[in-house]
Design a protein around this motif. Structure first.
Motif, PDB file in Angstrom:
ATOM      1  N   ILE A 131       0.844  -1.196   0.000  1.00 38.24           N
ATOM      2  CA  ILE A 131       0.000   0.000   0.000  1.00 38.24           C
ATOM      3  C   ILE A 131       0.878   1.245   0.000  1.00 38.24           C
ATOM      4  N   ASP A 146       2.558   1.579  -3.413  1.00 39.95           N
ATOM      5  CA  ASP A 146       1.588   2.030  -4.409  1.00 39.95           C
ATOM      6  C   ASP A 146       1.289   3.516  -4.239  1.00 39.95           C
ATOM      7  N   SER A 147       1.137   3.964  -2.988  1.00 43.86           N
ATOM      8  CA  SER A 147       0.885   5.383  -2.726  1.00 43.86           C
ATOM      9  C   SER A 147       2.052   6.242  -3.185  1.00 43.86           C
ATOM     10  N   GLU A 199       1.572  10.133  -3.971  1.00 46.49           N
ATOM     11  CA  GLU A 199       0.923  10.509  -2.712  1.00 46.49           C
ATOM     12  C   GLU A 199       1.960  10.478  -1.598  1.00 46.49           C
TER      13      GLU A 199
END
Length: 96
Positions: free
Chosen positions: A60, A63-64, A69
């Motif tokens: 996660i 991926d962020s 992000e």
């Protein structure tokens, strides 16, 4: 319950010490070994579940980050400063 016999070799002195210790706990060696086996299996399952959770969390995060992000170092430090101040207030509130 479907039962099976589990046979293994162990040093005679260890076997005697184990039997004496088990008897002192009002348990048989077989009862304790079954408990140890259950605990070991449970621990292995918990470790595997944690490892799976951890890998998901890392993915996660990756991926962020790959999606852009991200927080700047300054933003992270500002959040940490606020968190530390809140923690200090809570500690002081409990002391007084």
């Amino acid at each position: 319950m479907n039962e099976a016999t589990f046979t293994f070799r162990v040093d005679e002195a260890l076997k005697d010490q184990f039997a004496t210790a088990a008897k002192a706990c009002d348990r048989s060696g077989a009862q304790l070994l079954r408990d140890f086996m259950r605990d070991f299996v449970r621990q292995q399952r918990e470790m595997a579940a944690h490892e799976e959770w951890f890998r998901r969390q890392v993915q996660i995060g990756l991926d962020s980050a790959n999606a852009g992000e991200l927080l700047s170092g300054e933003d992270v430090e500002a959040e940490a400063v606020a968190w530390r101040a809140e923690t200090r207030r809570a500690i002081i509130g409990r002391v007084t």
